[in-house]
Scaffold this active site. Structure first.
Site, PDB file in Angstrom:
ATOM      1  N   ILE A 115       6.699 161.736  86.983  1.00 45.21           N
ATOM      2  CA  ILE A 115       5.849 160.898  87.877  1.00 45.21           C
ATOM      3  C   ILE A 115       4.355 160.991  87.598  1.00 45.21           C
ATOM      4  O   ILE A 115       3.807 162.107  87.331  1.00 45.21           O
ATOM      5  CB  ILE A 115       5.959 161.380  89.468  1.00 45.21           C
ATOM      6  CG1 ILE A 115       7.519 161.018  89.965  1.00 45.21           C
ATOM      7  CG2 ILE A 115       5.122 160.219  90.268  1.00 45.21           C
ATOM      8  CD1 ILE A 115       8.214 159.744  89.804  1.00 45.21           C
TER       9      ILE A 115
ATOM     10  N   ARG B 203      11.143 180.221 102.742  1.00 47.23           N
ATOM     11  CA  ARG B 203      10.534 181.319 103.002  1.00 47.23           C
ATOM     12  C   ARG B 203       9.098 180.701 103.496  1.00 47.23           C
ATOM     13  O   ARG B 203       8.704 179.954 103.313  1.00 47.23           O
ATOM     14  CB  ARG B 203      10.306 182.351 101.522  1.00 47.23           C
ATOM     15  CG  ARG B 203       9.887 181.077 100.411  1.00 47.23           C
ATOM     16  CD  ARG B 203       9.347 181.710  99.141  1.00 47.23           C
ATOM     17  NE  ARG B 203       9.163 181.094  98.201  1.00 47.23           N
ATOM     18  CZ  ARG B 203       8.015 180.505  98.174  1.00 47.23           C
ATOM     19  NH1 ARG B 203       6.928 180.319  98.793  1.00 47.23           N
ATOM     20  NH2 ARG B 203       7.981 179.671  97.026  1.00 47.23           N
TER      21      ARG B 203
ATOM     22  N   HIS C 126       0.883 166.261  95.347  1.00 52.69           N
ATOM     23  CA  HIS C 126       1.806 167.187  95.688  1.00 52.69           C
ATOM     24  C   HIS C 126       1.745 167.402  97.569  1.00 52.69           C
ATOM     25  O   HIS C 126       0.418 167.650  97.817  1.00 52.69           O
ATOM     26  CB  HIS C 126       1.906 168.384  95.179  1.00 52.69           C
ATOM     27  CG  HIS C 126       2.875 169.509  95.772  1.00 52.69           C
ATOM     28  ND1 HIS C 126       3.848 170.286  94.912  1.00 52.69           N
ATOM     29  CD2 HIS C 126       2.903 170.009  97.028  1.00 52.69           C
ATOM     30  CE1 HIS C 126       4.525 170.897  95.714  1.00 52.69           C
ATOM     31  NE2 HIS C 126       3.990 171.006  97.077  1.00 52.69           N
TER      32      HIS C 126
ATOM     33  N   GLY D  71       7.849 178.732  90.687  1.00 47.59           N
ATOM     34  CA  GLY D  71       6.575 179.152  90.182  1.00 47.59           C
ATOM     35  C   GLY D  71       6.257 178.553  88.993  1.00 47.59           C
ATOM     36  O   GLY D  71       5.345 178.803  88.259  1.00 47.59           O
ATOM     37  N   GLY D  72       6.449 177.217  88.818  1.00 43.72           N
ATOM     38  CA  GLY D  72       6.008 176.445  87.737  1.00 43.72           C
ATOM     39  C   GLY D  72       6.644 176.771  86.521  1.00 43.72           C
ATOM     40  O   GLY D  72       6.562 176.102  85.518  1.00 43.72           O
TER      41      GLY D  72
ATOM     42  N   LYS E  89      14.012 170.296  83.658  1.00 44.38           N
ATOM     43  CA  LYS E  89      13.595 171.350  84.906  1.00 44.38           C
ATOM     44  C   LYS E  89      14.804 172.188  85.119  1.00 44.38           C
ATOM     45  O   LYS E  89      15.720 171.883  85.042  1.00 44.38           O
ATOM     46  CB  LYS E  89      13.253 170.699  86.306  1.00 44.38           C
ATOM     47  CG  LYS E  89      12.111 169.846  86.157  1.00 44.38           C
ATOM     48  CD  LYS E  89      11.622 168.966  87.364  1.00 44.38           C
ATOM     49  CE  LYS E  89      11.245 169.890  88.561  1.00 44.38           C
ATOM     50  NZ  LYS E  89      10.647 169.144  89.808  1.00 44.38           N
TER      51      LYS E  89
ATOM     52  N   ARG F 143      -7.362 179.907  96.739  1.00 43.45           N
ATOM     53  CA  ARG F 143      -6.822 180.972  96.193  1.00 43.45           C
ATOM     54  C   ARG F 143      -7.642 181.846  95.269  1.00 43.45           C
ATOM     55  O   ARG F 143      -7.923 181.265  94.449  1.00 43.45           O
ATOM     56  CB  ARG F 143      -5.635 180.924  95.504  1.00 43.45           C
ATOM     57  CG  ARG F 143      -4.326 179.981  96.392  1.00 43.45           C
ATOM     58  CD  ARG F 143      -3.233 179.982  95.606  1.00 43.45           C
ATOM     59  NE  ARG F 143      -2.155 179.361  96.325  1.00 43.45           N
ATOM     60  CZ  ARG F 143      -0.667 179.269  96.063  1.00 43.45           C
ATOM     61  NH1 ARG F 143      -0.417 180.093  95.149  1.00 43.45           N
ATOM     62  NH2 ARG F 143      -0.083 178.669  96.819  1.00 43.45           N
TER      63      ARG F 143
HETATM   64  P1  ADP Z   1       8.572 175.168  91.195  1.00 44.06           P
HETATM   65  O1  ADP Z   1       9.896 175.417  91.874  1.00 44.06           O
HETATM   66  O2  ADP Z   1       8.418 175.831  89.698  1.00 44.06           O
HETATM   67  O3  ADP Z   1       7.189 175.249  91.954  1.00 44.06           O
HETATM   68  P2  ADP Z   1       8.535 171.989  91.478  1.00 44.06           P
HETATM   69  O4  ADP Z   1       9.423 171.369  91.279  1.00 44.06           O
HETATM   70  O5  ADP Z   1       8.101 172.543  92.802  1.00 44.06           O
HETATM   71  O6  ADP Z   1       8.403 173.600  90.750  1.00 44.06           O
HETATM   72  O7  ADP Z   1       7.256 171.616  90.651  1.00 44.06           O
HETATM   73  C1  ADP Z   1       6.110 172.301  90.464  1.00 44.06           C
HETATM   74  C2  ADP Z   1       5.044 171.110  90.297  1.00 44.06           C
HETATM   75  O8  ADP Z   1       5.266 170.627  89.166  1.00 44.06           O
HETATM   76  C3  ADP Z   1       4.827 170.320  91.295  1.00 44.06           C
HETATM   77  O9  ADP Z   1       4.046 170.619  92.377  1.00 44.06           O
HETATM   78  C4  ADP Z   1       4.279 168.982  90.435  1.00 44.06           C
HETATM   79  O10 ADP Z   1       2.919 169.352  90.399  1.00 44.06           O
HETATM   80  C5  ADP Z   1       4.911 169.290  89.220  1.00 44.06           C
HETATM   81  N1  ADP Z   1       6.021 168.296  89.034  1.00 44.06           N
HETATM   82  C6  ADP Z   1       7.327 168.810  89.399  1.00 44.06           C
HETATM   83  N2  ADP Z   1       8.220 167.659  89.522  1.00 44.06           N
HETATM   84  C7  ADP Z   1       7.558 166.660  88.769  1.00 44.06           C
HETATM   85  C8  ADP Z   1       7.821 165.282  88.410  1.00 44.06           C
HETATM   86  N3  ADP Z   1       9.036 164.668  88.531  1.00 44.06           N
HETATM   87  N4  ADP Z   1       6.954 164.707  87.976  1.00 44.06           N
HETATM   88  C9  ADP Z   1       5.378 164.883  88.061  1.00 44.06           C
HETATM   89  N5  ADP Z   1       5.181 166.260  88.131  1.00 44.06           N
HETATM   90  C10 ADP Z   1       6.211 167.104  88.867  1.00 44.06           C
END
Ligand code: ADP
Length: 458
Positions: free
Chosen positions: A203, A292, A208, A164-165, A158, A338
Site C-alpha cells: 500500500i 500483548r 498505520h 518488529g519490522g 512478508k 521513543r
Molecule cells: P511487524 O509485525 O514486523 O511489526 P507489520 O505487519 O505490523 O510487521 O508491519 C510493520 C509496518 O510495515 C507497518 O506499520 C507498515 O508501516 C508497514 N507495512 C506492513 N504491511 C504493509 C503493506 N502491505 N503496505 C505498506 N506498508 C506495510
C-alpha cells in the site's frame, strides 16, 4: 485477585508493570540477567531473582529459568511485558501447565494470531478487510512471482512469523522477487526459526492506525480507541499519538467495530492490539493483531484515563471487565516519543554507554516511562529504548507545544540519542498538519537531522 506476579521482562516495561502491581497491592518478583544487576526495575519489585547471563537466550528468553523462579517464589501469575517471550504460545502454555496464570490471551489465541498468515485466514473468514495478497504461504520464489503478478506490483514479501519490522522485503518488479523472497525468508528463519512467507500488495504511502482492545473471559470486548503510529523508521515506530489525525468520527466508529469483530473472531481475552494500514482513499486493511501490551500503550491511557496494565491484571484474575464501550471515551490528545540510545549520524545504530547526567521532564500533562538513572549502564544486549516521553493536551496543538518543551527539558549525557530527530519532528509543518505517511521520516531524514531556524508558532 492475583497475589504475587513474576514480571518476565526488564527495563521500563518491567517498572511499568511493577508500579501497577504496587498500586493494586500485588507483590512482584523481578527476574534479571547479570547485566541488569542493580537495575531500577529490580529495586522497585518486592523481590528479585537472577536468572542467568546477559545474553537474552540465557536469561529473558530462558523459559525454564523464569518458570523455576516463579515456582520457587510462589507466584500465582506471570506478566510477560512485550518482546522476549511475550508472544510465545509455548511459554504461555507451559506457564499455565505449572499452575501460574499468564497475563495475556490463551496460548491457542497467541498461536493463531502470531502466525500472520493464519491470522489473515481467520480475518478473511470473518469479513475483516485485508491487504490484497496470497491466499496462503508461497513455497518458492516462482510461486511468489506468480502471486505478485496476479496482485500487481509493488508487493511485500512478508514472513508469517515476523515481528518488529523483520522478515519484510519489497519487490517492485518480477526481477526483485527472487532476492526479496530469499531475504525475507532467510531473515525470518534466523530470527524466528520459521521461514514461511506470503505476498501482500504494497500500500503506497499508508498510515498505520491500531486499536487497543480489552476483552475479559466472559465474552465482553471493548476498544479504547486508536493510536496513530505512522511515524516510523525502517518499519519501527518512532512516535505515536491518540487520537489519529487521519480518522473522522465515521471512520473511527467503523474501524473500532472492525477491531472488536477481529478480536471476537479470535476468541480474544486480555489486552491486545488490532493493527490496520490506511491508504489515501479512505480504505483500511487489517495487517496483524498483537497479543500483548504495546510499547505505545500510554497514549491510550492518557486520553481514556484507563490503566491498561491494571485491567490486564484484573482480567487475568478472572474478573469481568470494569468498563463498557461507553466508558471508554477519549478526551484531548496524547503524543509519545521513543527516546532511544542510537547514533543518528551512524544510521541510527544502537549506541550503548553509561548514562552521565540525567534530567527528566515533568510538569503538567507530562509522563515519562523509563528505568534509567544517572550512572546506569546501557548495555548492547537488549533493545535501545531509554525512555518514553508522553504528553497530554486538550488539543493536538497543545500536545505538540507541550512535547516541544518536554523534550527541551530532557537532558541525557553519556550516550548518543535520537532526541534531535524527535524534537525536529515537533516543528515539521507536515507533522503539525497531520500529513504524514510511514515513509515520511526516511524521505525527510536530511532535513530532520539538520537543526534550522524554528518557527515557534503553530
Ligand atoms: P511487524 O509485525 O514486523 O511489526 P507489520 O505487519 O505490523 O510487521 O508491519 C510493520 C509496518 O510495515 C507497518 O506499520 C507498515 O508501516 C508497514 N507495512 C506492513 N504491511 C504493509 C503493506 N502491505 N503496505 C505498506 N506498508 C506495510
Amino acid at each position: 485477585m492475583l497475589k504475587r506476579i513474576l514480571v518476565a521482562n526488564r527495563g521500563e516495561i518491567a517498572a511499568r508493570v511493577i508500579r501497577a502491581c504496587r498500586e493494586m497491592n500485588i507483590e512482584t518478583v523481578a527476574v534479571y540477567s547479570e547485566a541488569d544487576r542493580g537495575a531500577l526495575f529490580t529495586t522497585l519489585a518486592t523481590r528479585a531473582v537472577c536468572i542467568g547471563p546477559a545474553r537474552a537466550e540465557e536469561s529473558y528468553l530462558n523459559a525454564d529459568a523464569i518458570l523455576s523462579a516463579a515456582l520457587g517464589t510462589n507466584c500465582d501469575g506471570l506478566h510477560p511485558g512485550f518482546g522476549f517471550l511475550s508472544e510465545s504460545s509455548a511459554f504461555a502454555a507451559e506457564t499455565i501447565r505449572r499452575g501460574i496464570a499468564f497475563v495475556g490471551p490463551p496460548p491457542e489465541v497467541i498461536a493463531a494470531l502470531g502466525d500472520k498468515n493464519a491470522a489473515r485466514r481467520l480475518m478473511r473468514a470473518n469479513g475483516v478487510p485485508l491487504v490484497p495478497g496470497s491466499e496462503g504461504l508461497v513455497a518458492t520464489a516462482d510461486e511468489a512471482g506468480r502471486e505478485a503478478a496476479a496482485i500487481g506490483y509493488p508487493v511485500l514479501i512478508k514472513a508469517a512469523a515476523g515481528g518488529g519490522g523483520r522478515g519484510i522485503r519489497r519487490a517492485d518488479s518480477p526481477g526483485d522477487v527472487a532476492s526479496a523472497f530469499s531475504e525475507a525468508s532467510g531473515e525470518a528463519l534466523a530470527c524466528f526459526g520459521d521461514g514461511g512467507v506470503y505476498v501482500e500488495k504494497l500500500i503506497e504511502a499508508p498510515r498505520h492506525v491500531e486499536f487497543q482492545i480489552l476483552a475479559d473471559s466472559f465474552g465482553n470486548i471493548i476498544h479504547l480507541g486508536e493510536r496513530d503510529c505512522t511515524l516510523q523508521r525502517r518499519r519501527q515506530k518512532v512516535l505515536e499519538e491518540a487520537p489519529s489525525p487521519a480518522l473522522d468520527k465515521a471512520a473511527r466508529e467503523l474501524l473500532g467495530e472492525t477491531a472488536v469483530r477481529a478480536a471476537r473472531a479470535a476468541g480474544y481475552v486480555n489486552a491486545g492490539t488490532v493493527e490496520f494500514i490506511l491508504d489515501g482513499n479512505g480504505n483500511h486493511y487489517f495487517i496483524e493483531m498483537n497479543t500483548r501490551i504495546q510499547v505505545e500503550h500510554p497514549v491510550t491511557e492518557m486520553v481514556t484515563g484507563i490503566d491498561i496494565v491494571r485491567e490486564q491484571l484484573h482480567i487475568a484474575s478472572g474478573l469481568p471487565l470494569r468498563y463498557s464501550q461507553a466508558d471508554a471515551a477519549v478526551s484531548g490528545h496524547a503524543i509519545e516519543c521513543r527516546v532511544n540510545a542510537e547514533d543518528p549520524e551512524n544510521a541510527f545504530s544502537p549506541a550503548p554507554g553509561k548514562i552521565g547526567f540525567l534530567h527528566l521532564p515533568g510538569g503538567y500533562g507530562v509522563r515519562v516511562d523509563t528505568a534509567i538513572y544517572p550512572g546506569c549502564e546501557i548495555t548492547p544486549y537488549y533493545d535501545s529504548l531509554l525512555a518514553k516521553v508522553i504528553v497530554h493536551g486538550r488539543t493536538r496543538n497543545e500536545a505538540v507545544l507541550r512535547m516541544r518543551r518536554a523534550l527541551e527539558e530532557l537532558v541525557i549525557t553519556g550516550v548518543k540519542t535520537n532526541l534531535g530527530l524527535l524534537y525536529m519532528l515537533m516543528f515539521s509543518t507536515d507533522f503539525i498538519a497531520g500529513k504524514t505517511d510511514t515513509g515520511f521520516i526516511e524521505r525527510n531524514i536530511g532535513a530532520l537531522l539538520r537543526p534550522v531556524e524554528k518557527d515557534m508558532t503553530l
